[in-house]
Design a protein around this motif. Structure first.
Motif, PDB file in Angstrom:
ATOM      1  N   TYR A  51       0.858  -1.184   0.000  1.00  0.00           N
ATOM      2  CA  TYR A  51       0.000   0.000   0.000  1.00  0.00           C
ATOM      3  C   TYR A  51       0.891   1.230   0.000  1.00  0.00           C
ATOM      4  CZ  TYR A  51      -3.883   3.081   1.277  1.00  0.00           C
ATOM      5  OH  TYR A  51      -4.841   4.073   1.282  1.00  0.00           O
ATOM      6  N   ASP A  53      -0.189   5.048  -0.900  1.00  0.00           N
ATOM      7  CA  ASP A  53      -1.246   5.939  -1.355  1.00  0.00           C
ATOM      8  C   ASP A  53      -1.131   7.255  -0.602  1.00  0.00           C
ATOM      9  OD1 ASP A  53      -3.649   7.264  -1.931  1.00  0.00           O
ATOM     10  OD2 ASP A  53      -4.773   5.395  -2.082  1.00  0.00           O
ATOM     11  N   ASN A  54      -0.960   8.346  -1.349  1.00  0.00           N
ATOM     12  CA  ASN A  54      -0.798   9.638  -0.684  1.00  0.00           C
ATOM     13  C   ASN A  54      -2.119  10.341  -0.413  1.00  0.00           C
ATOM     14  OD1 ASN A  54      -1.498  10.277  -3.275  1.00  0.00           O
ATOM     15  ND2 ASN A  54       0.173  11.710  -3.656  1.00  0.00           N
ATOM     16  N   ALA A  55      -3.225   9.691  -0.751  1.00  0.00           N
ATOM     17  CA  ALA A  55      -4.539  10.327  -0.568  1.00  0.00           C
ATOM     18  C   ALA A  55      -5.293   9.767   0.633  1.00  0.00           C
ATOM     19  CB  ALA A  55      -5.389  10.157  -1.833  1.00  0.00           C
ATOM     20  N   THR A  56      -5.226   8.450   0.825  1.00  0.00           N
ATOM     21  CA  THR A  56      -5.994   7.794   1.885  1.00  0.00           C
ATOM     22  C   THR A  56      -5.057   7.123   2.879  1.00  0.00           C
ATOM     23  OG1 THR A  56      -7.755   7.346   0.288  1.00  0.00           O
ATOM     24  CG2 THR A  56      -7.826   6.144   2.386  1.00  0.00           C
ATOM     25  N   ILE A  92       4.470   6.448  -7.352  1.00  0.00           N
ATOM     26  CA  ILE A  92       3.279   7.146  -7.837  1.00  0.00           C
ATOM     27  C   ILE A  92       3.587   7.805  -9.180  1.00  0.00           C
ATOM     28  CG2 ILE A  92       2.424   7.534  -5.512  1.00  0.00           C
ATOM     29  CD1 ILE A  92       3.495  10.388  -5.723  1.00  0.00           C
ATOM     30  N   GLN A  96       2.926  13.862  -9.010  1.00  0.00           N
ATOM     31  CA  GLN A  96       2.258  13.738  -7.717  1.00  0.00           C
ATOM     32  C   GLN A  96       3.284  13.765  -6.585  1.00  0.00           C
ATOM     33  OE1 GLN A  96      -0.492  10.478  -7.381  1.00  0.00           O
ATOM     34  NE2 GLN A  96      -1.401  10.835  -9.382  1.00  0.00           N
ATOM     35  N   THR A  97       2.815  14.069  -5.388  1.00  0.00           N
ATOM     36  CA  THR A  97       3.693  14.117  -4.224  1.00  0.00           C
ATOM     37  C   THR A  97       3.598  12.810  -3.453  1.00  0.00           C
ATOM     38  OG1 THR A  97       3.399  16.506  -4.027  1.00  0.00           O
ATOM     39  CG2 THR A  97       4.246  15.347  -2.098  1.00  0.00           C
ATOM     40  N   ARG A  98       4.722  12.204  -3.208  1.00  0.00           N
ATOM     41  CA  ARG A  98       4.734  10.946  -2.464  1.00  0.00           C
ATOM     42  C   ARG A  98       4.370  11.172  -0.998  1.00  0.00           C
ATOM     43  NH1 ARG A  98      10.410  10.241  -4.507  1.00  0.00           N
ATOM     44  NH2 ARG A  98      10.332   8.993  -6.428  1.00  0.00           N
ATOM     45  N   THR A  99       3.787  10.128  -0.396  1.00  0.00           N
ATOM     46  CA  THR A  99       3.730  10.066   1.049  1.00  0.00           C
ATOM     47  C   THR A  99       5.080   9.556   1.539  1.00  0.00           C
ATOM     48  OG1 THR A  99       2.539   9.139   2.944  1.00  0.00           O
ATOM     49  CG2 THR A  99       2.844   7.698   1.058  1.00  0.00           C
ATOM     50  N   LYS A 193      10.558  13.219   0.889  1.00  0.00           N
ATOM     51  CA  LYS A 193       9.567  12.730  -0.064  1.00  0.00           C
ATOM     52  C   LYS A 193      10.092  12.560  -1.480  1.00  0.00           C
ATOM     53  CE  LYS A 193       5.473  14.283   2.461  1.00  0.00           C
ATOM     54  NZ  LYS A 193       4.238  15.111   2.442  1.00  0.00           N
TER      55      LYS A 193
END
Length: 208
Positions: A51, A53-56, A92, A96-99, A193
């Motif tokens: 997993y 995911d930088n959104a959830t 990603i 986009q910006t990584r988590t 990041k």
């Protein structure tokens, strides 16, 4: 007559003895096959659920044996991005910006924890890593002490080659293991990041 001489539990030499108790020189040490001294429970290059995911945010119970990771993506290790070797690229899309943190899970089977005396987990810290077995932390490397969250930074940013050259070796307490299916969960943290590389691979070997 010949008598075997003990060297260790699975290595022997042979020496001839006559009726006057004269003894010949010993043969070279021989290894005999018997019960397996080592068993690989989880090999390098295994397939993992992951997993990133930088959104959830990931669920707070993600490292528990009961957590259902069937919705996660899967891929063969080494997983990550940047300098290799990388088998599964988890990065990603560009722009986009990584988590900071990626998460990995899988299970391994064990017939009886008491069949072996030692369980050794070997992995890498690229950049930082925390490892759990059956929901309990068994070790961390290149990470601060205390509570770790998805926003916790690794302490430094080794490249993949440096991380591979300095493996992280963790002894798994036998008391954590159960007969049947056991879970291993890994969180990998970046030092920043935009780091150029991140990777994860892991093995578990049982020995006597």
């Amino acid at each position: 007559a010949t008598i075997p001489g003990p060297v260790s539990s699975d290595r022997f030499f042979v020496r001839a003895v006559d009726s006057w108790d004269n003894r010949s020189s010993s043969t070279s040490v021989a290894t005999v096959s018997g019960a397996a001294a080592n068993q690989t429970l989880l090999s390098d290059a295994s397939t993992w659920s992951y997993y990133f995911d930088n959104a959830t945010p990931v669920g707070t119970d993600w490292n528990q044996s009961t957590f259902d990771a069937t919705a996660w993506r899967t891929g063969a290790a080494p997983l990550g991005w940047g300098s290799g070797p990388i088998t599964t690229n988890i990065d990603i899309p560009a722009g986009q910006t990584r988590t900071l943190t990626s998460y990995f899970k899988r299970s391994f089977d064990l017939s009886s924890p008491n069949a072996f005396s030692t369980y050794t987990l070997t992995t890498r810290a690229d950049d930082g890593i925390v490892v759990y077995v059956n929901g309990v932390e068994v070790g961390r490397a290149n990470m601060p002490t205390g509570l770790v969250t998805a926003g916790t930074y690794a302490l430094s940013a080794p490249n993949t080659a440096t991380a591979i050259a300095s493996p992280v070796v963790i002894a798994i307490p036998k008391a954590l293991l159960v007969a049947g299916s056991n879970s291993v969960s890994v969180e990998v943290h970046s030092n920043y990041k935009s780091t150029q590389s991140s990777s994860m691979d892991l093995s578990i070997v049982a020995s006597n």
